[in-house]
Design a protein around this motif. Structure first.
Motif, PDB file in Angstrom:
ATOM      1  N   ALA C  92     -18.517  21.749 -28.940  1.00 37.85           N
ATOM      2  CA  ALA C  92     -17.743  21.373 -27.818  1.00 37.85           C
ATOM      3  C   ALA C  92     -16.744  20.172 -28.424  1.00 37.85           C
ATOM      4  O   ALA C  92     -15.582  20.061 -27.926  1.00 37.85           O
ATOM      5  CB  ALA C  92     -18.666  20.370 -26.754  1.00 37.85           C
ATOM      6  N   LYS C  93     -17.092  19.594 -29.721  1.00 38.21           N
ATOM      7  CA  LYS C  93     -16.101  18.591 -30.183  1.00 38.21           C
ATOM      8  C   LYS C  93     -15.013  19.219 -31.008  1.00 38.21           C
ATOM      9  O   LYS C  93     -14.099  18.906 -31.258  1.00 38.21           O
ATOM     10  CB  LYS C  93     -16.903  17.861 -31.160  1.00 38.21           C
ATOM     11  CG  LYS C  93     -17.778  16.689 -30.505  1.00 38.21           C
ATOM     12  CD  LYS C  93     -18.575  15.955 -31.517  1.00 38.21           C
ATOM     13  CE  LYS C  93     -18.870  14.342 -31.308  1.00 38.21           C
ATOM     14  NZ  LYS C  93     -19.442  13.930 -32.539  1.00 38.21           N
ATOM     15  N   GLU C  94     -15.227  20.738 -31.302  1.00 37.77           N
ATOM     16  CA  GLU C  94     -14.023  21.377 -31.842  1.00 37.77           C
ATOM     17  C   GLU C  94     -12.771  21.262 -31.387  1.00 37.77           C
ATOM     18  O   GLU C  94     -12.572  21.277 -30.188  1.00 37.77           O
ATOM     19  CB  GLU C  94     -14.464  22.699 -31.979  1.00 37.77           C
ATOM     20  CG  GLU C  94     -15.682  23.278 -32.774  1.00 37.77           C
ATOM     21  CD  GLU C  94     -15.180  23.163 -34.325  1.00 37.77           C
ATOM     22  OE1 GLU C  94     -14.089  23.797 -34.842  1.00 37.77           O
ATOM     23  OE2 GLU C  94     -16.025  22.650 -35.344  1.00 37.77           O
ATOM     24  N   PRO C  95     -11.843  20.985 -32.022  1.00 39.47           N
ATOM     25  CA  PRO C  95     -10.381  20.837 -31.306  1.00 39.47           C
ATOM     26  C   PRO C  95     -10.140  22.235 -30.656  1.00 39.47           C
ATOM     27  O   PRO C  95     -10.323  23.171 -30.985  1.00 39.47           O
ATOM     28  CB  PRO C  95      -9.487  20.395 -32.702  1.00 39.47           C
ATOM     29  CG  PRO C  95     -10.347  20.121 -33.776  1.00 39.47           C
ATOM     30  CD  PRO C  95     -11.641  20.594 -33.438  1.00 39.47           C
ATOM     31  N   LEU C  96      -9.690  22.130 -29.541  1.00 37.89           N
ATOM     32  CA  LEU C  96      -9.163  22.986 -28.606  1.00 37.89           C
ATOM     33  C   LEU C  96     -10.256  23.824 -27.983  1.00 37.89           C
ATOM     34  O   LEU C  96      -9.946  24.724 -27.012  1.00 37.89           O
ATOM     35  CB  LEU C  96      -8.173  24.325 -29.356  1.00 37.89           C
ATOM     36  CG  LEU C  96      -6.927  23.430 -30.129  1.00 37.89           C
ATOM     37  CD1 LEU C  96      -6.377  24.659 -31.138  1.00 37.89           C
ATOM     38  CD2 LEU C  96      -6.040  23.103 -29.117  1.00 37.89           C
ATOM     39  N   TYR C  97     -11.521  23.515 -28.510  1.00 35.44           N
ATOM     40  CA  TYR C  97     -12.677  24.177 -27.424  1.00 35.44           C
ATOM     41  C   TYR C  97     -12.765  23.606 -26.099  1.00 35.44           C
ATOM     42  O   TYR C  97     -12.856  22.492 -26.015  1.00 35.44           O
ATOM     43  CB  TYR C  97     -14.033  23.817 -28.255  1.00 35.44           C
ATOM     44  CG  TYR C  97     -15.128  24.643 -27.365  1.00 35.44           C
ATOM     45  CD1 TYR C  97     -15.188  25.747 -27.354  1.00 35.44           C
ATOM     46  CD2 TYR C  97     -15.831  23.692 -26.465  1.00 35.44           C
ATOM     47  CE1 TYR C  97     -16.291  26.481 -26.196  1.00 35.44           C
ATOM     48  CE2 TYR C  97     -16.640  24.251 -25.638  1.00 35.44           C
ATOM     49  CZ  TYR C  97     -17.153  25.734 -25.543  1.00 35.44           C
ATOM     50  OH  TYR C  97     -18.011  25.973 -24.622  1.00 35.44           O
ATOM     51  N   THR C  98     -12.620  24.719 -25.359  1.00 36.25           N
ATOM     52  CA  THR C  98     -12.886  24.209 -23.878  1.00 36.25           C
ATOM     53  C   THR C  98     -13.617  25.335 -23.081  1.00 36.25           C
ATOM     54  O   THR C  98     -13.606  26.510 -23.218  1.00 36.25           O
ATOM     55  CB  THR C  98     -11.573  24.192 -23.118  1.00 36.25           C
ATOM     56  OG1 THR C  98     -11.926  23.534 -21.719  1.00 36.25           O
ATOM     57  CG2 THR C  98     -10.575  25.080 -22.827  1.00 36.25           C
ATOM     58  N   SER C  99     -14.494  24.825 -22.196  1.00 39.92           N
ATOM     59  CA  SER C  99     -15.520  25.883 -21.533  1.00 39.92           C
ATOM     60  C   SER C  99     -14.670  26.127 -20.250  1.00 39.92           C
ATOM     61  O   SER C  99     -15.349  26.956 -19.473  1.00 39.92           O
ATOM     62  CB  SER C  99     -16.869  25.102 -21.116  1.00 39.92           C
ATOM     63  OG  SER C  99     -16.780  24.010 -20.506  1.00 39.92           O
ATOM     64  N   LYS C 100     -13.839  25.476 -19.915  1.00 37.80           N
ATOM     65  CA  LYS C 100     -13.012  25.767 -18.624  1.00 37.80           C
ATOM     66  C   LYS C 100     -11.510  26.049 -18.953  1.00 37.80           C
ATOM     67  O   LYS C 100     -10.554  25.291 -18.429  1.00 37.80           O
ATOM     68  CB  LYS C 100     -13.256  24.465 -17.694  1.00 37.80           C
ATOM     69  CG  LYS C 100     -14.611  24.429 -17.181  1.00 37.80           C
ATOM     70  CD  LYS C 100     -14.508  23.841 -15.867  1.00 37.80           C
ATOM     71  CE  LYS C 100     -15.724  23.396 -14.975  1.00 37.80           C
ATOM     72  NZ  LYS C 100     -16.757  23.525 -15.311  1.00 37.80           N
ATOM     73  N   PRO C 101     -11.155  27.172 -19.652  1.00 38.89           N
ATOM     74  CA  PRO C 101      -9.680  27.372 -19.918  1.00 38.89           C
ATOM     75  C   PRO C 101      -8.991  27.678 -18.477  1.00 38.89           C
ATOM     76  O   PRO C 101      -7.889  27.578 -18.475  1.00 38.89           O
ATOM     77  CB  PRO C 101      -9.938  28.680 -20.749  1.00 38.89           C
ATOM     78  CG  PRO C 101     -11.351  29.518 -20.418  1.00 38.89           C
ATOM     79  CD  PRO C 101     -12.288  28.232 -20.284  1.00 38.89           C
TER      80      PRO C 101
END
Ligand SMILES: Nc1ncnc2c1ncn2[C@@H]1O[C@H](COP(=O)(O)OP(=O)(O)O)[C@@H](O)[C@H]1O
Ligand SMILES: Nc1ncnc2c1ncn2[C@@H]1O[C@H](COP(=O)(O)OP(=O)(O)O)[C@@H](O)[C@H]1O
Ligand SMILES: [Mg+2]
Ligand SMILES: [Mg+2]
Lengths: 146, 77, 146
Positions: C92-101
């Protein structure tokens, strides 16, 4: 339109300003007049100062709670402490009555609350604390229409 | 904070309290003008639009006018 | 210098602004710079938005807690929700990671928090909620001396 919040803070004089800012941030969506906003901030100051000075005898490290809610145009604010409480609420509400004349208190806190708000309800139990419930209808929107 | 920043050259070291105090003067002035013109207090939104500021800025600046002088005195020195 | 407060509020988008105003009111006695205040308001926005959108899937009527404290120049902020929680915090903390694109989220919330604050601690348990602890030393006073 409906919302609610509760702020719990330490009985320190700098938190009077915190309570004022928080309540104005909370009521912003109601779009009050600046006058209404200042009235509400004034009564919150009075009740928070009372909790600090009278409820907790100016001791810090104690909890004060500021609860706010609105539904449509009615704003409800409840300020509570777990401090000394008030023996005789009717007497405490009398204009000019103060139990701390040595601190140059005006004795006008409750009178100001009753003048600026539509409804004031004080419940207190000696040794257990005080709860001040304040209600006010925001009429700003009506005024804007003329 | 946009409006507050517009007042001052911000190199990252400018105190919020200083910007807010300046904004507070503008708010007071505008409120008086409004009262004269319309005979009533402006609403928060009306003032925000007049001054092109956010409601957060209005709330913070309104309170800053009341904060202890000492903070501002040190800032202005 | 020492103080603390806790704000509990409803998971509504208008309360992002309430949280920002409250935290600025709370940190005012630390006399922050413009930059420090904007940084803190930004990270509070990110964490509160996360609680609303991800924790509670944009449902209102749920509780979000904003706890703030300072001791001397260190400000500590904790934002917690009792929502869905995060399965894999590292991912979740990774830059650009999102679960709601689909909501056009940038996936930069945690990255911003880590950049603007000295210390970020995320604890989460799926089904039970998320707690984000943020710490920042206010160095304003040193800078004023030049
Ligand atoms: N939170 C409280 N806890 C205990 N006593 C209180 C509290 N609030 C008010 N009182 C009592 O009510 C009196 C009147 O309050 P107020 O009208 O605000 O006047 P003042 O604060 O100037 O004394 C106080 O002097 C105090 O005795
Ligand atoms: N309070 C929360 N509850 C549940 N999941 C969360 C929470 N905060 C963050 N997350 C998860 O972490 C991801 C990354 O968060 P963030 O960096 O803020 O990016 P974004 O919000 O743009 O998706 C989110 O997409 C979500 O899956
Ligand atoms: Mg009083
Ligand atoms: Mg995010």
């Amino acid at each position: 339109m409906k919302n609610r919040m509760t702020l719990t803070f330490d009985s320190r004089s700098e938190n009077e300003s915190l309570a004022r800012v928080t309540v104005s941030g909370f009521m912003a969506p109601l779009d009050p007049t600046m006058e209404e906003m200042m009235d509400v901030k004034t009564v919150v100051s009075e009740a928070v100062t009372n909790a600090i000075i009278h409820g907790y005898d100016s001791e810090d490290g104690k909890d004060i709670e500021l609860h706010c809610a609105y539904e449509n145009d009615e704003l409800v604010i409840v300020i509570s402490d777990n401090g000394s409480g008030i023996e005789d609420v009717e007497m405490a509400k009398e204009p000019l009555y103060t139990s701390k004349p040595e601190l140059e208190r005006s004795g006008m806190g409750f009178t100001i609350m009753e003048n600026f708000m539509d409804h004031v309800l004080v419940t207190s139990s000696p040794g257990n604390g005080t709860r001040v419930e304040l209600r006010k209808k925001m009429v700003a929107k009506d005024r804007v229409c003329h | 904070i946009g409006e507050i920043q517009r007042f001052i050259r911000d190199d990252g070291t400018v105190k919020v309290s200083r910007g807010l105090k300046e904004l507070n003067h503008k708010i007071k002035k505008k409120r008086e003008e409004w009262m004269k013109e319309y005979g009533r207090s402006p609403t928060m939104k009306e003032l925000e639009e007049e001054l092109d500021i956010s409601s957060e800025e209005l709330v913070q600046a309104e309170e800053a006018g009341r904060m202890p002088k000492s903070i501002y005195e040190t800032v202005y020195e």
